[in-house]
Every structure is written in structure tokens, then in C-alpha cells.
Design a protein around this motif. Sequence first.
Motif, PDB file in Angstrom:
ATOM      1  N   ASP A 249     -14.074  19.007  19.557  1.00  0.00           N
ATOM      2  CA  ASP A 249     -14.755  18.504  20.752  1.00  0.00           C
ATOM      3  C   ASP A 249     -15.850  19.265  21.502  1.00  0.00           C
ATOM      4  O   ASP A 249     -16.557  19.361  21.943  1.00  0.00           O
ATOM      5  N   HIS A 250     -15.577  20.757  21.325  1.00  0.00           N
ATOM      6  CA  HIS A 250     -16.086  21.320  23.298  1.00  0.00           C
ATOM      7  C   HIS A 250     -16.120  22.649  21.813  1.00  0.00           C
ATOM      8  O   HIS A 250     -17.148  23.525  23.279  1.00  0.00           O
ATOM      9  N   ILE A 251     -15.859  22.950  20.487  1.00  0.00           N
ATOM     10  CA  ILE A 251     -16.595  24.421  20.296  1.00  0.00           C
ATOM     11  C   ILE A 251     -17.632  23.915  19.454  1.00  0.00           C
ATOM     12  O   ILE A 251     -17.763  23.124  18.445  1.00  0.00           O
ATOM     13  N   ASP A 252     -18.781  24.263  19.821  1.00  0.00           N
ATOM     14  CA  ASP A 252     -20.122  23.609  18.626  1.00  0.00           C
ATOM     15  C   ASP A 252     -19.478  24.282  17.092  1.00  0.00           C
ATOM     16  O   ASP A 252     -19.440  25.744  16.755  1.00  0.00           O
ATOM     17  N   GLY A 253     -19.324  23.688  15.973  1.00  0.00           N
ATOM     18  CA  GLY A 253     -19.328  24.172  14.998  1.00  0.00           C
ATOM     19  C   GLY A 253     -18.052  23.870  13.883  1.00  0.00           C
ATOM     20  O   GLY A 253     -17.994  24.612  13.414  1.00  0.00           O
ATOM     21  N   PHE A 254     -17.123  23.565  14.874  1.00  0.00           N
ATOM     22  CA  PHE A 254     -15.382  24.145  14.510  1.00  0.00           C
ATOM     23  C   PHE A 254     -14.779  22.997  13.835  1.00  0.00           C
ATOM     24  O   PHE A 254     -15.331  21.923  14.614  1.00  0.00           O
ATOM     25  N   GLU A 255     -14.279  22.806  13.164  1.00  0.00           N
ATOM     26  CA  GLU A 255     -13.779  21.550  12.631  1.00  0.00           C
ATOM     27  C   GLU A 255     -12.984  22.178  11.897  1.00  0.00           C
ATOM     28  O   GLU A 255     -12.744  23.020  11.427  1.00  0.00           O
ATOM     29  N   VAL A 256     -11.833  21.671  12.333  1.00  0.00           N
ATOM     30  CA  VAL A 256     -10.231  21.937  11.591  1.00  0.00           C
ATOM     31  C   VAL A 256     -10.642  21.427   9.889  1.00  0.00           C
ATOM     32  O   VAL A 256     -10.639  20.683   9.617  1.00  0.00           O
ATOM     33  N   ASP A 257     -10.099  22.437   9.347  1.00  0.00           N
ATOM     34  CA  ASP A 257      -9.768  22.584   8.201  1.00  0.00           C
ATOM     35  C   ASP A 257      -8.122  22.361   7.800  1.00  0.00           C
ATOM     36  O   ASP A 257      -7.637  23.348   7.835  1.00  0.00           O
ATOM     37  N   ALA A 258      -7.999  21.057   7.103  1.00  0.00           N
ATOM     38  CA  ALA A 258      -6.534  20.535   7.145  1.00  0.00           C
ATOM     39  C   ALA A 258      -5.481  22.158   6.028  1.00  0.00           C
ATOM     40  O   ALA A 258      -4.384  22.322   5.784  1.00  0.00           O
ATOM     41  N   SER A 259      -6.871  22.744   5.455  1.00  0.00           N
ATOM     42  CA  SER A 259      -6.370  23.381   3.831  1.00  0.00           C
ATOM     43  C   SER A 259      -6.271  24.720   3.938  1.00  0.00           C
ATOM     44  O   SER A 259      -5.749  25.535   3.280  1.00  0.00           O
ATOM     45  N   THR A 260      -6.827  25.057   5.644  1.00  0.00           N
ATOM     46  CA  THR A 260      -6.287  26.660   6.018  1.00  0.00           C
ATOM     47  C   THR A 260      -5.865  26.456   6.972  1.00  0.00           C
ATOM     48  O   THR A 260      -5.382  27.623   7.091  1.00  0.00           O
ATOM     49  N   LEU A 261      -5.270  26.087   7.546  1.00  0.00           N
ATOM     50  CA  LEU A 261      -4.466  25.781   8.593  1.00  0.00           C
ATOM     51  C   LEU A 261      -3.491  25.577   8.952  1.00  0.00           C
ATOM     52  O   LEU A 261      -1.808  24.950   7.628  1.00  0.00           O
TER      53      LEU A 261
END
Length: 90
Positions: free
Chosen positions: A50-62
Motif C-alpha cells: 500500500d505504501h511503496i509504489d510499484g511493489f507487489e508481493v509475488d508468492a512464487s518468489t517470496l
Amino acid sequence: MNELIESVKTALRVTINLPDDFTITMESHLRDDLGIDSLTSMDFLMYLEDHIDGFEVDASTLTPAHFNSVRAIVEYVSSQQPQADTNQVT
């Protein structure tokens, strides 16, 4: 990169209710030093999205290793951002 580091530290303070004077270092372990658990980690990741532009969690890489230290999660967040937006923080 300093903005990203500070954003991650702010996210940790907010999601796990750390006082402002609590020292968070790049080597702080999220679970052992900061007390983050599985539920809190989800809140933390959502806060980052919500607070960092362009960041999305990718469950396949986390992986669990990304929670070993503040440095590891900062590197993960950085790697998941579009290259042009790496340092843009809201």
C-alpha cells in the motif's frame, strides 16, 4: 535506497507497534529481534504494498529467508519493484 530502507522500518514500526526509539538495524531478525509472526508478516507485506509504489508481493518468489533480516526484506522489495520506480516511496 535509503528511502526504501526507511519505508520498511516504518512499516515494521506501524504493523508491530514498535516505539519510535526502538532501534531497527539492517541485521535485525524479523521474528527473533522484532517479534513478527505469520499474521503480522501478512499485515506488514500488505502495508508495504500500500505504501511503496510499484511493489507487489509475488508468492512464487517470496521465501522464509526474506524474513531473516531487515536487509533481506529490503532486497526482496527492491527486486520486486519495476526498475524505473525502485526508489519511489509514498
